[in-house]
Design a protein around this motif. Structure first.
Motif, mmCIF file in Angstrom:
data_model
loop_
_atom_site.group_PDB
_atom_site.id
_atom_site.type_symbol
_atom_site.label_atom_id
_atom_site.label_comp_id
_atom_site.label_asym_id
_atom_site.label_seq_id
_atom_site.Cartn_x
_atom_site.Cartn_y
_atom_site.Cartn_z
ATOM 1 N N CYS A 22 0.754 -0.912 0.074
ATOM 2 C CA CYS A 22 -0.056 -0.570 -0.309
ATOM 3 C C CYS A 22 0.699 1.145 0.247
ATOM 4 O O CYS A 22 0.554 2.462 -0.445
ATOM 5 C CB CYS A 22 -0.799 0.193 1.275
ATOM 6 S SG CYS A 22 -2.185 -1.343 1.684
ATOM 7 N N PHE A 57 -4.934 3.645 -9.188
ATOM 8 C CA PHE A 57 -4.873 4.607 -8.600
ATOM 9 C C PHE A 57 -3.280 4.291 -8.246
ATOM 10 O O PHE A 57 -2.576 3.449 -7.962
ATOM 11 C CB PHE A 57 -5.458 4.247 -7.148
ATOM 12 C CG PHE A 57 -5.738 3.401 -6.325
ATOM 13 C CD1 PHE A 57 -5.068 3.535 -4.966
ATOM 14 C CD2 PHE A 57 -6.560 2.505 -6.464
ATOM 15 C CE1 PHE A 57 -4.524 2.335 -4.103
ATOM 16 C CE2 PHE A 57 -6.641 1.272 -6.108
ATOM 17 C CZ PHE A 57 -5.839 1.152 -4.514
ATOM 18 N N LEU A 59 -0.339 4.958 -5.508
ATOM 19 C CA LEU A 59 0.203 4.414 -4.058
ATOM 20 C C LEU A 59 1.461 4.794 -4.055
ATOM 21 O O LEU A 59 2.483 5.735 -5.292
ATOM 22 C CB LEU A 59 0.723 2.785 -3.874
ATOM 23 C CG LEU A 59 -0.039 2.108 -4.292
ATOM 24 C CD1 LEU A 59 0.405 0.506 -4.722
ATOM 25 C CD2 LEU A 59 -1.535 2.452 -3.439
ATOM 26 N N CYS A 61 -1.142 4.997 -0.733
ATOM 27 C CA CYS A 61 -2.296 5.760 -0.834
ATOM 28 C C CYS A 61 -2.718 6.082 0.844
ATOM 29 O O CYS A 61 -1.544 6.358 1.381
ATOM 30 C CB CYS A 61 -3.210 4.360 -0.313
ATOM 31 S SG CYS A 61 -4.594 3.869 0.167
ATOM 32 N N TYR A 63 -4.973 6.433 2.717
ATOM 33 C CA TYR A 63 -5.139 5.465 3.600
ATOM 34 C C TYR A 63 -4.311 4.660 4.527
ATOM 35 O O TYR A 63 -4.902 4.181 5.000
ATOM 36 C CB TYR A 63 -6.797 5.169 3.410
ATOM 37 C CG TYR A 63 -7.416 6.127 3.156
ATOM 38 C CD1 TYR A 63 -8.436 7.230 3.561
ATOM 39 C CD2 TYR A 63 -7.864 6.064 1.762
ATOM 40 C CE1 TYR A 63 -8.894 8.338 3.373
ATOM 41 C CE2 TYR A 63 -8.671 7.038 1.210
ATOM 42 C CZ TYR A 63 -9.939 7.604 2.222
ATOM 43 O OH TYR A 63 -10.571 8.657 1.104
ATOM 44 N N LEU A 64 -3.407 4.846 4.361
ATOM 45 C CA LEU A 64 -2.092 3.340 5.596
ATOM 46 C C LEU A 64 -1.620 4.865 6.603
ATOM 47 O O LEU A 64 -1.420 5.192 6.490
ATOM 48 C CB LEU A 64 -1.075 3.123 4.188
ATOM 49 C CG LEU A 64 -0.553 1.886 4.908
ATOM 50 C CD1 LEU A 64 -0.985 0.894 4.952
ATOM 51 C CD2 LEU A 64 0.865 2.127 4.462
ATOM 52 N N CYS A 69 -4.404 -0.216 7.068
ATOM 53 C CA CYS A 69 -5.839 0.197 6.442
ATOM 54 C C CYS A 69 -6.973 0.834 7.457
ATOM 55 O O CYS A 69 -7.426 0.223 8.027
ATOM 56 C CB CYS A 69 -6.476 -0.801 5.074
ATOM 57 S SG CYS A 69 -7.009 0.725 4.040
ATOM 58 N N ARG A 71 -8.958 2.493 5.824
ATOM 59 C CA ARG A 71 -10.742 2.138 5.363
ATOM 60 C C ARG A 71 -11.284 1.068 5.096
ATOM 61 O O ARG A 71 -11.765 0.516 4.412
ATOM 62 C CB ARG A 71 -10.749 3.006 3.757
ATOM 63 C CG ARG A 71 -10.515 4.633 3.752
ATOM 64 C CD ARG A 71 -10.900 4.487 2.168
ATOM 65 N NE ARG A 71 -12.060 4.235 1.990
ATOM 66 C CZ ARG A 71 -13.358 5.104 2.263
ATOM 67 N NH1 ARG A 71 -13.140 6.242 1.895
ATOM 68 N NH2 ARG A 71 -14.141 4.657 1.689
ATOM 69 N N ARG A 76 -13.768 0.631 -0.052
ATOM 70 C CA ARG A 76 -12.634 0.839 -0.889
ATOM 71 C C ARG A 76 -12.434 0.169 -2.294
ATOM 72 O O ARG A 76 -13.223 -1.441 -2.103
ATOM 73 C CB ARG A 76 -11.383 0.301 0.110
ATOM 74 C CG ARG A 76 -11.261 -1.022 0.683
ATOM 75 C CD ARG A 76 -10.722 -0.852 1.945
ATOM 76 N NE ARG A 76 -10.500 -2.539 2.099
ATOM 77 C CZ ARG A 76 -9.733 -3.205 2.816
ATOM 78 N NH1 ARG A 76 -8.471 -2.928 3.152
ATOM 79 N NH2 ARG A 76 -9.454 -5.239 3.102
ATOM 80 N N CYS A 80 -7.991 -3.692 -2.246
ATOM 81 C CA CYS A 80 -7.519 -4.298 -1.127
ATOM 82 C C CYS A 80 -7.821 -5.302 -0.698
ATOM 83 O O CYS A 80 -6.921 -5.451 0.117
ATOM 84 C CB CYS A 80 -8.445 -2.789 -0.453
ATOM 85 S SG CYS A 80 -7.830 -0.497 -1.491
HETATM 86 S S1 SF4 Z 1 -6.704 1.985 0.997
HETATM 87 FE FE1 SF4 Z 1 -6.296 0.443 2.341
HETATM 88 S S2 SF4 Z 1 -5.637 -1.568 1.618
HETATM 89 FE FE2 SF4 Z 1 -6.516 -0.246 -0.198
HETATM 90 S S3 SF4 Z 1 -4.519 0.868 -0.813
HETATM 91 FE FE3 SF4 Z 1 -5.281 2.307 0.675
HETATM 92 S S4 SF4 Z 1 -4.075 1.895 2.763
HETATM 93 FE FE4 SF4 Z 1 -4.262 -0.023 1.138
#
Ligand code: SF4
Ligand code: SF4
Length: 182
Positions: A22, A57, A59, A61, A63-64, A69, A71, A76, A80
């Motif tokens: 991620c 998309f 990286l 990310c 949301y890490l 994660c 999310r 998502r 993922c």
């Molecule tokens: S949403 Fe979560 S699982 Fe997906 S790439 Fe981002 S951090 Fe990783």
């Protein structure tokens, strides 16, 4: 989350100790379905097209958080939840032990730290990879610092190819491996 959270399944514990698929270390982007493009953009991820015109998309990310994660319980992209690296696949099949799987994750993080120690600033590995390719093409005119970085990055990439990406998703061309090993 730590390795002592034994209530969680092994795959969750491995990912919570890892996070490198991620954060841009393993891949610079993640593929998504055409029907997921709008929702992926809506949650703030940077959508793109690959050179093969596939939707994806970028990286790392946003949301890490550490290796977790944030999310996990919200919508998502399907990749993922669906992606399993070569370590995960082997651990789930019992081809490697839990200890071996955690050792591979630990080794990857050590090699990542080695690369970061050779960089002038806190550059993301995803960006360091561009520098690696530029410098590798410049041989043999490298400074000692550049050569040190290239060697460390090569060792990391080879380890990730062998243990995480798996045989079909290698980043290093076979010719580079051969010449570096000779
Ligand atoms: S949403 Fe979560 S699982 Fe997906 S790439 Fe981002 S951090 Fe990783
Ligand atoms: S690289 Fe493998 S172990 Fe690491 S977070 Fe991704 S799927 Fe989990």
């Amino acid at each position: 989350m730590s390795r002592t959270d034994t209530d969680l399944p092994l795959e969750s514990r491995l990912c919570l100790a890892c996070g490198i698929c991620c954060d841009g270390t393993l891949f610079p982007f993640a593929l998504i379905g055409e029907s997921e493009v709008d929702d992926t953009a809506r949650i703030g991820l940077t959508t793109m097209r690959t050179t093969d015109d596939l939707p994806a998309f970028s990286l790392a990310c946003q949301y890490l958080d550490g290796a977790a994660c944030t999310r996990y319980q919200d919508w998502r992209p399907s990749v993922c939840g669906d992606y399993f690296c070569h370590v995960q696949k082997r651990a789930r099949k019992g081809l490697i032990t839990e200890e071996e799987a955690f050792a591979m994750i630990g080794r990857a993080h050590n090699l990542i730290n080695d690369v970061k120690s050779a960089l002038p600033s806190d550059l993301l590995i995803a960006k360091a990879r561009h520098e690696f390719k530029r410098l590798a093409a410049k041989q043999p005119d490298l400074t000692p610092e550049e050569a040190s970085f290239v060697v460390k990055m090569f060792v990391l990439e080879r380890f990730l190819d062998a243990e995480f990406r798996g045989p079909k998703r290698s980043h290093l061309p076979a010719a580079s491996v051969a010449s570096a090993e000779s």
